[in-house]
Design an enzyme around this catalytic site. Structure first.
Site, PDB file in Angstrom:
ATOM      1  N   ARG A 166      66.122  77.321  32.530  1.00  0.00           N
ATOM      2  CA  ARG A 166      67.072  76.096  33.207  1.00  0.00           C
ATOM      3  C   ARG A 166      66.045  75.084  33.545  1.00  0.00           C
ATOM      4  O   ARG A 166      64.891  75.113  33.587  1.00  0.00           O
ATOM      5  CB  ARG A 166      67.262  76.837  34.690  1.00  0.00           C
ATOM      6  CG  ARG A 166      68.263  77.701  34.826  1.00  0.00           C
ATOM      7  CD  ARG A 166      69.607  77.219  34.767  1.00  0.00           C
ATOM      8  NE  ARG A 166      70.654  78.103  34.818  1.00  0.00           N
ATOM      9  CZ  ARG A 166      71.388  78.972  33.882  1.00  0.00           C
ATOM     10  NH1 ARG A 166      70.980  78.385  32.465  1.00  0.00           N
ATOM     11  NH2 ARG A 166      72.396  79.711  34.031  1.00  0.00           N
ATOM     12  N   GLU A 214      71.123  67.869  34.041  1.00  0.00           N
ATOM     13  CA  GLU A 214      72.295  67.965  32.832  1.00  0.00           C
ATOM     14  C   GLU A 214      73.555  67.632  33.481  1.00  0.00           C
ATOM     15  O   GLU A 214      73.957  68.078  34.431  1.00  0.00           O
ATOM     16  CB  GLU A 214      72.043  69.242  31.990  1.00  0.00           C
ATOM     17  CG  GLU A 214      72.419  70.564  32.856  1.00  0.00           C
ATOM     18  CD  GLU A 214      72.060  71.716  32.003  1.00  0.00           C
ATOM     19  OE1 GLU A 214      70.804  72.017  31.351  1.00  0.00           O
ATOM     20  OE2 GLU A 214      72.965  72.636  31.962  1.00  0.00           O
ATOM     21  N   HIS A 266      72.945  72.577  26.430  1.00  0.00           N
ATOM     22  CA  HIS A 266      72.881  73.844  27.037  1.00  0.00           C
ATOM     23  C   HIS A 266      74.012  74.630  26.210  1.00  0.00           C
ATOM     24  O   HIS A 266      74.953  75.219  26.589  1.00  0.00           O
ATOM     25  CB  HIS A 266      73.520  73.724  28.323  1.00  0.00           C
ATOM     26  CG  HIS A 266      73.245  74.729  29.247  1.00  0.00           C
ATOM     27  ND1 HIS A 266      72.924  74.776  30.642  1.00  0.00           N
ATOM     28  CD2 HIS A 266      73.131  76.052  28.884  1.00  0.00           C
ATOM     29  CE1 HIS A 266      72.826  75.855  30.919  1.00  0.00           C
ATOM     30  NE2 HIS A 266      72.880  76.714  30.122  1.00  0.00           N
TER      31      HIS A 266
HETATM   32  P1  NAP Z   1      66.365  88.815  33.342  1.00  0.00           P
HETATM   33  O1  NAP Z   1      66.758  90.072  32.413  1.00  0.00           O
HETATM   34  O2  NAP Z   1      66.605  89.015  34.767  1.00  0.00           O
HETATM   35  O3  NAP Z   1      64.845  88.725  33.192  1.00  0.00           O
HETATM   36  C1  NAP Z   1      64.079  87.496  34.115  1.00  0.00           C
HETATM   37  C2  NAP Z   1      62.954  87.440  33.823  1.00  0.00           C
HETATM   38  O4  NAP Z   1      62.268  86.521  34.421  1.00  0.00           O
HETATM   39  C3  NAP Z   1      62.123  88.785  34.036  1.00  0.00           C
HETATM   40  O5  NAP Z   1      61.101  89.383  33.309  1.00  0.00           O
HETATM   41  C4  NAP Z   1      61.561  88.448  35.641  1.00  0.00           C
HETATM   42  O6  NAP Z   1      60.284  89.410  35.892  1.00  0.00           O
HETATM   43  C5  NAP Z   1      61.082  87.158  35.252  1.00  0.00           C
HETATM   44  N1  NAP Z   1      60.921  86.317  36.439  1.00  0.00           N
HETATM   45  C6  NAP Z   1      61.846  86.241  37.568  1.00  0.00           C
HETATM   46  N2  NAP Z   1      61.168  85.311  38.471  1.00  0.00           N
HETATM   47  C7  NAP Z   1      60.100  84.963  37.949  1.00  0.00           C
HETATM   48  C8  NAP Z   1      59.010  83.961  38.510  1.00  0.00           C
HETATM   49  N3  NAP Z   1      59.279  83.289  39.779  1.00  0.00           N
HETATM   50  N4  NAP Z   1      58.121  83.665  37.757  1.00  0.00           N
HETATM   51  C9  NAP Z   1      58.040  84.210  36.411  1.00  0.00           C
HETATM   52  N5  NAP Z   1      58.736  85.067  36.039  1.00  0.00           N
HETATM   53  C10 NAP Z   1      59.875  85.521  36.610  1.00  0.00           C
HETATM   54  O7  NAP Z   1      67.167  87.563  32.873  1.00  0.00           O
HETATM   55  P2  NAP Z   1      67.684  87.399  31.380  1.00  0.00           P
HETATM   56  O8  NAP Z   1      69.172  87.942  31.365  1.00  0.00           O
HETATM   57  O9  NAP Z   1      66.510  87.520  30.104  1.00  0.00           O
HETATM   58  O10 NAP Z   1      68.057  85.764  31.541  1.00  0.00           O
HETATM   59  C11 NAP Z   1      66.950  84.839  31.833  1.00  0.00           C
HETATM   60  C12 NAP Z   1      67.492  83.598  32.323  1.00  0.00           C
HETATM   61  O11 NAP Z   1      68.018  82.795  31.130  1.00  0.00           O
HETATM   62  C13 NAP Z   1      68.732  83.251  33.071  1.00  0.00           C
HETATM   63  O12 NAP Z   1      68.394  83.418  34.447  1.00  0.00           O
HETATM   64  C14 NAP Z   1      69.212  81.983  32.838  1.00  0.00           C
HETATM   65  O13 NAP Z   1      68.590  81.020  33.688  1.00  0.00           O
HETATM   66  C15 NAP Z   1      68.722  81.673  31.605  1.00  0.00           C
HETATM   67  N6  NAP Z   1      69.700  81.731  30.520  1.00  0.00           N
HETATM   68  C16 NAP Z   1      70.138  80.490  29.892  1.00  0.00           C
HETATM   69  C17 NAP Z   1      71.150  80.360  28.747  1.00  0.00           C
HETATM   70  C18 NAP Z   1      71.303  79.087  28.121  1.00  0.00           C
HETATM   71  O14 NAP Z   1      72.574  78.772  27.612  1.00  0.00           O
HETATM   72  N7  NAP Z   1      70.230  78.325  27.875  1.00  0.00           N
HETATM   73  C19 NAP Z   1      72.046  81.575  28.752  1.00  0.00           C
HETATM   74  C20 NAP Z   1      71.604  82.602  29.227  1.00  0.00           C
HETATM   75  C21 NAP Z   1      70.521  82.727  30.282  1.00  0.00           C
HETATM   76  P3  NAP Z   1      59.713  89.851  37.287  1.00  0.00           P
HETATM   77  O15 NAP Z   1      60.967  89.843  38.094  1.00  0.00           O
HETATM   78  O16 NAP Z   1      58.834  90.856  37.014  1.00  0.00           O
HETATM   79  O17 NAP Z   1      58.889  88.537  37.561  1.00  0.00           O
END
Ligand code: NAP
Length: 312
Positions: free
Chosen positions: A232, A261, A279
């Site tokens: 993000r 954005e 995005h």
């Molecule tokens: P996820 O499975 O929930 O993984 C999130 C990761 O971030 C976990 O490893 C979590 O570990 C870590 N995290 C959470 N809070 C944190 C913090 N304060 N500091 C450091 N690490 C932290 O989520 P996902 O499905 O992989 O998706 C991740 C993100 O990608 C989404 O939330 C979204 O914002 C983004 N995304 C972007 C797109 C795009 O189009 N560009 C598409 C989909 C998703 P811990 O809880 O142990 O910290």
């Protein structure tokens, strides 16, 4: 039998809007002359809400929905939802995890390769006819370089698996070490940034990660380092990023997301080592269809047996 009433906050694809309207009695909030006034007058009618990681549901909107029990959201980001309020009121929310991992991870690899090898900049060079006057400058190797991943969740792990094919040593940073992961854990983000050639962001947005990547982290990544953000825009201090890219204290960047954005800092437009995408992490025909189907399946499961398939 009458169809269940559903409130839809924002327009998704035409196909999705049509299917939802065929199956349910849908009220399209964005089509109301004054959406907030509509909610104040009719909000109590709705128990079921469909929204997305883009449109979310604000605290103000939620306050007008006293009988809401569920939100089925398209996408995985939950930063535009007041999660504490939802929790306090016992409103459950589903997202569309996993089905988008491949495409977002593919895009992260694409951004790493493009920002280091300057594919899109070299393409612009060819199209402008510059090749006729000389060769494109040398760029930087990707294979074998050190990859730091911030957030080793579903998408972060898919990126790490892909990096194995590029012989890249992988380390990660998140709040807790993952006991099942064989990748090196960095409790200290600055330490990870100093070690890494590429730092890829795959953590959630929201208050907890706001400006996690600041001037210090960018300086630790350094003039040879490349930042890739598919998480993000809010995770990065964008002013610090622009200034580091302009003065060369950061080597490059591949960005799919931005603070504010779809506005993108124009100062970056002329830099060949910076790749700017609108995005599009999950934006393929296949993945968007799977995400739509998962929203509909969650809504159906909640209505028919009170259970979400992919609750947050
Ligand atoms: P996820 O499975 O929930 O993984 C999130 C990761 O971030 C976990 O490893 C979590 O570990 C870590 N995290 C959470 N809070 C944190 C913090 N304060 N500091 C450091 N690490 C932290 O989520 P996902 O499905 O992989 O998706 C991740 C993100 O990608 C989404 O939330 C979204 O914002 C983004 N995304 C972007 C797109 C795009 O189009 N560009 C598409 C989909 C998703 P811990 O809880 O142990 O910290």
């Amino acid at each position: 039998m009458s169809k269940p009433q559903v409130l839809q906050i924002g327009a998704l694809s035409e196909r999705f809007n049509r299917t939802l309207a065929e199956r349910y009695d849908v009220t399209a909030l964005w089509q109301q002359a004054d959406p907030m006034q509509f909610l104040k007058e009719h909000g109590a009618t709705f128990e079921l809400l469909v929204s997305s990681a883009r449109f979310g549901c604000s605290g103000e909107q939620l306050a007008c929905l006293p009988n809401l029990s569920v939100i089925c959201s398209f996408g995985v980001g939950c930063d535009p939802y007041p999660l504490e309020q939802l929790r306090d009121r016992g409103i459950v929310i589903s997202t569309t995890p996993d089905v988008l991992n491949d495409c977002v991870a593919d895009l992260a690899m694409g951004l790493m390769i493009d920002s280091a090898r300057q594919l899109t900049a070299a393409d612009r060079f060819v199209r402008a006819g510059h090749w006729l006057s000389g060769n494109y400058p040398l760029t930087h190797k990707v294979s074998g370089k050190k990859l730091g991943i911030v957030g080793l969740g579903r998408i972060g792990q898919a990126i790490a698996r892909r990096a194995q094919g590029f012989d890249m040593p992988v380390r990660y940073h998140k709040r807790r070490q993952d006991p099942d992961s064989s990748y090196g854990y960095a409790a200290d983000l600055l330490e990870l940034a100093s070690w890494a050639d590429f730092l890829v962001l795959a953590c959630p947005g929201g208050a907890a990660t706001h400006h996690l990547i600041d001037a210090k982290v960018l300086s630790a990544l350094g003039p040879q380092g490349i930042l890739v953000n598919i998480a993000r825009g809010s995770v990065v201090d964008q002013a610090a990023l622009v200034s580091a890219l302009l003065d060369g204290s950061l080597g490059g960047a591949g960005l799919d997301v931005f603070d504010g954005e779809p506005a993108v800092p124009q100062a970056l437009f002329g830099l060949p080592n910076v790749v700017l995408l609108p995005h599009v992490g999950s934006a393929t025909q296949e993945t968007r269809l799977s995400m739509e189907e998962l929203v509909l399946a969650n809504l159906y499961a909640f209505i028919n047996n009170g259970q979400l398939l992919t609750p947050l």
